[in-house]
Design a protein around this motif. Structure first.
Motif, PDB file in Angstrom:
ATOM      1  N   TRP A 152       6.945   6.024  -0.822  1.00  0.00           N
ATOM      2  CA  TRP A 152       5.602   5.471  -0.652  1.00  0.00           C
ATOM      3  C   TRP A 152       4.683   6.585  -0.194  1.00  0.00           C
ATOM      4  O   TRP A 152       5.127   7.625   0.297  1.00  0.00           O
ATOM      5  N   TRP A 153       3.400   6.364  -0.406  1.00  0.00           N
ATOM      6  CA  TRP A 153       2.399   7.363  -0.090  1.00  0.00           C
ATOM      7  C   TRP A 153       1.230   6.726   0.667  1.00  0.00           C
ATOM      8  O   TRP A 153       0.993   5.525   0.570  1.00  0.00           O
ATOM      9  N   LEU A 165       1.214   0.052  -6.896  1.00  0.00           N
ATOM     10  CA  LEU A 165       0.953  -1.084  -6.027  1.00  0.00           C
ATOM     11  C   LEU A 165       0.476  -0.583  -4.669  1.00  0.00           C
ATOM     12  O   LEU A 165       0.851   0.505  -4.239  1.00  0.00           O
ATOM     13  N   GLU A 166      -0.334  -1.396  -4.029  1.00  0.00           N
ATOM     14  CA  GLU A 166      -0.880  -1.063  -2.718  1.00  0.00           C
ATOM     15  C   GLU A 166      -0.781  -2.301  -1.842  1.00  0.00           C
ATOM     16  O   GLU A 166      -1.121  -3.397  -2.279  1.00  0.00           O
ATOM     17  N   ILE A 167      -0.303  -2.119  -0.601  1.00  0.00           N
ATOM     18  CA  ILE A 167      -0.383  -3.169   0.392  1.00  0.00           C
ATOM     19  C   ILE A 167      -1.231  -2.641   1.532  1.00  0.00           C
ATOM     20  O   ILE A 167      -1.108  -1.474   1.915  1.00  0.00           O
ATOM     21  N   ARG A 175      -2.217   0.987   5.206  1.00  0.00           N
ATOM     22  CA  ARG A 175      -2.024   0.822   3.770  1.00  0.00           C
ATOM     23  C   ARG A 175      -1.042   1.857   3.263  1.00  0.00           C
ATOM     24  O   ARG A 175      -0.996   2.981   3.762  1.00  0.00           O
ATOM     25  N   VAL A 176      -0.273   1.426   2.270  1.00  0.00           N
ATOM     26  CA  VAL A 176       0.638   2.327   1.571  1.00  0.00           C
ATOM     27  C   VAL A 176       0.592   2.006   0.081  1.00  0.00           C
ATOM     28  O   VAL A 176       0.253   0.888  -0.322  1.00  0.00           O
ATOM     29  N   GLN A 178      -0.208  12.256  -2.743  1.00  0.00           N
ATOM     30  CA  GLN A 178      -0.138  13.571  -2.102  1.00  0.00           C
ATOM     31  C   GLN A 178       0.475  13.510  -0.701  1.00  0.00           C
ATOM     32  O   GLN A 178       0.963  14.504  -0.210  1.00  0.00           O
ATOM     33  N   ARG A 179       0.416  12.332  -0.077  1.00  0.00           N
ATOM     34  CA  ARG A 179       0.859  12.181   1.318  1.00  0.00           C
ATOM     35  C   ARG A 179       2.090  11.276   1.380  1.00  0.00           C
ATOM     36  O   ARG A 179       2.019  10.122   1.749  1.00  0.00           O
TER      37      ARG A 179
END
Length: 122
Positions: free
Chosen positions: A85-86, A116-118, A105-106, A92-93
């Motif tokens: 996950w980023w 996907l983003e939560i 958020r990830v 980049q992170r």
């Protein structure tokens, strides 16, 4: 009536795998069949309709606003899968959580490469 998003089709290689992945991560009820699709219903009335398609599958972005407890549970399930996950959509992170706006958020990939983003704060 104002304009409201009702549903969107999510192209995938295997609708069962992709729909189950999303419901597992988010802790949602299992997908329901509707014609050739598997439908994942969200709490705000919007649905994601998973539909088999031949590769290549163009990557899309889907973001899910969660409460803090739901975020914790979803993030724990993501970590249990040992999936990367980023903190940013540009990836980049790695292994960082974004705290933009005082929330969390990830970003992570689903089985078809959709980003996907939560997150917990708009």
């Amino acid at each position: 009536m104002s304009a409201q998003l009702n549903h969107t089709i999510v192209w995938c290689r295997d609708k069962q795998t992709s729909a189950n992945y999303l419901t597992d991560i988010l802790g949602l009820p299992g997908p329901e069949p509707f014609g050739p699709m598997l439908v994942v219903k969200l709490d705000n009335g919007v649905s994601l309709d998973f539909y088999n398609n031949d590769p290549p599958i163009a990557s899309q972005h889907y973001a899910f606003l969660l409460g803090d407890d739901e975020f914790d549970a979803a993030f724990a399930r993501l970590q249990a899968r040992k999936q990367p996950w980023w903190a940013d959509p540009g990836k980049q992170r790695l292994d960082e959580i974004n705290d933009y706006g005082g929330g969390r958020r990830v970003y992570f990939d689903d089985p078809d490469g959709h980003l996907l983003e939560i997150f917990t704060r708009e």
